[in-house]
Design an enzyme around this catalytic site. Structure first.
Site, PDB file in Angstrom:
ATOM      1  CB  SER A 190       1.785  -6.261   0.292  1.00  0.00           C
ATOM      2  OG  SER A 190       0.486  -6.718  -0.004  1.00  0.00           O
ATOM      3  CB  CYS A 243      -6.706   1.142  -7.680  1.00  0.00           C
ATOM      4  SG  CYS A 243      -6.358   2.813  -7.068  1.00  0.00           S
ATOM      5  CG  MET A 247      -0.008  -5.943   4.634  1.00  0.00           C
ATOM      6  SD  MET A 247      -0.492  -7.119   5.926  1.00  0.00           S
ATOM      7  CE  MET A 247      -0.773  -8.597   4.939  1.00  0.00           C
ATOM      8  CB  SER A 248      -2.167  -3.968  -1.934  1.00  0.00           C
ATOM      9  OG  SER A 248      -1.557  -5.166  -2.404  1.00  0.00           O
ATOM     10  N   GLY A 249      -3.492  -6.495  -0.142  1.00  0.00           N
ATOM     11  CA  GLY A 249      -4.308  -7.682  -0.353  1.00  0.00           C
ATOM     12  C   GLY A 249      -3.726  -8.591  -1.405  1.00  0.00           C
ATOM     13  N   GLY A 250      -2.657  -8.148  -2.057  1.00  0.00           N
ATOM     14  CA  GLY A 250      -1.994  -8.939  -3.082  1.00  0.00           C
ATOM     15  C   GLY A 250      -0.932  -9.858  -2.500  1.00  0.00           C
ATOM     16  CB  VAL A 251       0.774 -12.813  -3.981  1.00  0.00           C
ATOM     17  CG1 VAL A 251       1.385 -12.216  -5.253  1.00  0.00           C
ATOM     18  CG2 VAL A 251       1.628 -13.953  -3.460  1.00  0.00           C
ATOM     19  N   GLY A 298       5.597  -4.263  -0.730  1.00  0.00           N
ATOM     20  CA  GLY A 298       5.878  -5.391  -1.607  1.00  0.00           C
ATOM     21  C   GLY A 298       6.465  -4.997  -2.940  1.00  0.00           C
ATOM     22  CB  CYS A 337      -0.397   5.973  -5.602  1.00  0.00           C
ATOM     23  SG  CYS A 337      -1.144   5.002  -4.267  1.00  0.00           S
ATOM     24  CG  MET A 379      -2.465   2.971   2.790  1.00  0.00           C
ATOM     25  SD  MET A 379      -1.263   4.003   1.902  1.00  0.00           S
ATOM     26  CE  MET A 379      -1.023   3.042   0.416  1.00  0.00           C
TER      27      MET A 379
END
Length: 354
Positions: free
Chosen positions: A14, A198, A8-12, A126, A102, A33
């Site tokens: 994932s 990033c 979960m990257s914090g984006g919609v 995601g 990555c 991560m």
């Protein structure tokens, strides 16, 4: 009940992937991560995947889905396998693709390893791509939404990884993903997609490299193919193959970066027509569609992320190496980028351009 770790990257994307797996009955935990934060380099932007705000967004969605959420610190591995490789590529005249590294070394190596250590069944992300099993072999395929397809950056996946990975968004469009997020009240439903690397969120690769190395890179000469001096460049790390803008030159006709001579500290320029080539070689190959590729075969090849694949002949030239000859010349083939080989919507394999 099968157990999945959701990256979960914090984006919609994932976040919706996590929702869909929970809906399908998986026991899930969310994993963000910790790689390299914008705060560490003194930059704050929402168009990234590693900020503190992103971690909070991932936690918010996990809480809403009633699933545990953890942050795994992979900063050392990320610096060694992604950032250092990125910087070294520019220093040696190549054009790196850190997103591929990555995925290869962090999501599908470190996180995959953590998944097995915790006794979980699979990793989910995601990504917009699909995995299908055919005759006992796991194949990587393009996403339904071709405008969002990410199979290009996943070509290094192994059979074991493919067999224990889920891409819940593979058959969705981006619009469908956002609709699901909005219907479930996710805090990131309208969040912008990440546009930048990033650890270089402002897009200034040269400034980041100088900051990281704590050094400046010497100026040198712009030259033509015959060695005639055309002007002075501001450091060889500032230029990429095919570049025209930002050269700072006033010339009779447009000129483009053809190659970089590291030993002479020269940037070689040419006319646009001279940027085209029909052949390239790749190394560090990975084959998904078969254990051992035929000695030669025809397929289509994509040499950068935002490009359609083109017809070519692929010839295996050694262990982990191959030669690719296109039917039509390709513009600005760049050392360090990936050449990914397709048969229709199936990824056959790929390698790094040398």
């Amino acid at each position: 009940m099968k157990k999945a770790i959701i990256a979960m990257s914090g984006g919609v994307d994932s976040s919706v992937a996590a929702y869909l797996l929970k809906k399908d009955g998986y026991e899930c935990i969310g994993a963000t991560m910790r790689l390299f934060t914008n705060e560490e380099i003194g930059v704050k932007t929402e168009k990234s995947c590693c900020s503190l705000d992103d971690v909070e967004d991932a936690k918010s969605v996990a809480k809403r889905l009633e699933m545990p959420h953890y942050v795994f610190n992979f900063t050392d591995e990320f610096e060694k396998k992604v950032i250092e490789k990125f910087v070294r590529a520019y220093e040696t005249g190549a054009t790196p693709n850190p997103c591929i590294d990555c995925n290869r070394y962090l999501k599908f190596e470190k996180l995959f390893q953590r998944m097995k250590e915790l006794g979980f069944d699979c990793v989910a992300t995601g990504h917009y791509a699909r995995i299908e099993e055919e005759n006992g072999r796991f194949l990587l395929k393009k996403a339904k939404d071709l405008s969002k397809d990410q199979s290009y950056v996943l070509y290094q996946m192994t059979q074991e990884q493919l067999s224990r990975t889920l891409f819940p968004l593979g058959n969705l469009t981006k619009e469908e993903t956002r609709k699901i997020a909005e219907e479930n009240g996710f805090v990131n439903a309208k969040k912008h997609d990440s546009q930048d690397i990033c650890f270089v969120p402002d897009g200034d690769y040269a400034a980041f490299i100088e900051h990281y190395r704590k050094k400046s890179y010497k100026s040198g000469n712009f030259v033509d193919k015959n060695g005639n001096i055309l002007g002075t460049h501001k450091g060889i790390i500032r230029y990429t193959i095919g570049q025209r803008k930002g050269l700072g030159l006033s010339l009779p006709a447009p000129m483009y970066v053809l190659r970089k001579d590291i030993e002479k500290n020269e940037v070689v320029l040419c006319e646009n027509s001279e940027l085209f080539s029909k052949e390239l070689d790749i190394e560090d190959t990975n084959w998904i569609a078969f254990d051992m590729p035929p000695e030669s075969f025809s397929a289509k090849v994509k040499i950068r992320y935002n490009q359609k694949e083109e017809p070519a002949k692929i010839t295996v030239t050694g262990e982990n190496r191959a030669h690719i000859e296109f039917k039509a010349p390709q513009r600005a083939i760049a050392k360090g980028q990936a050449a990914v080989i397709y048969d229709g919507d199936t990824v056959i394999g790929g390698g790094t351009i040398v």
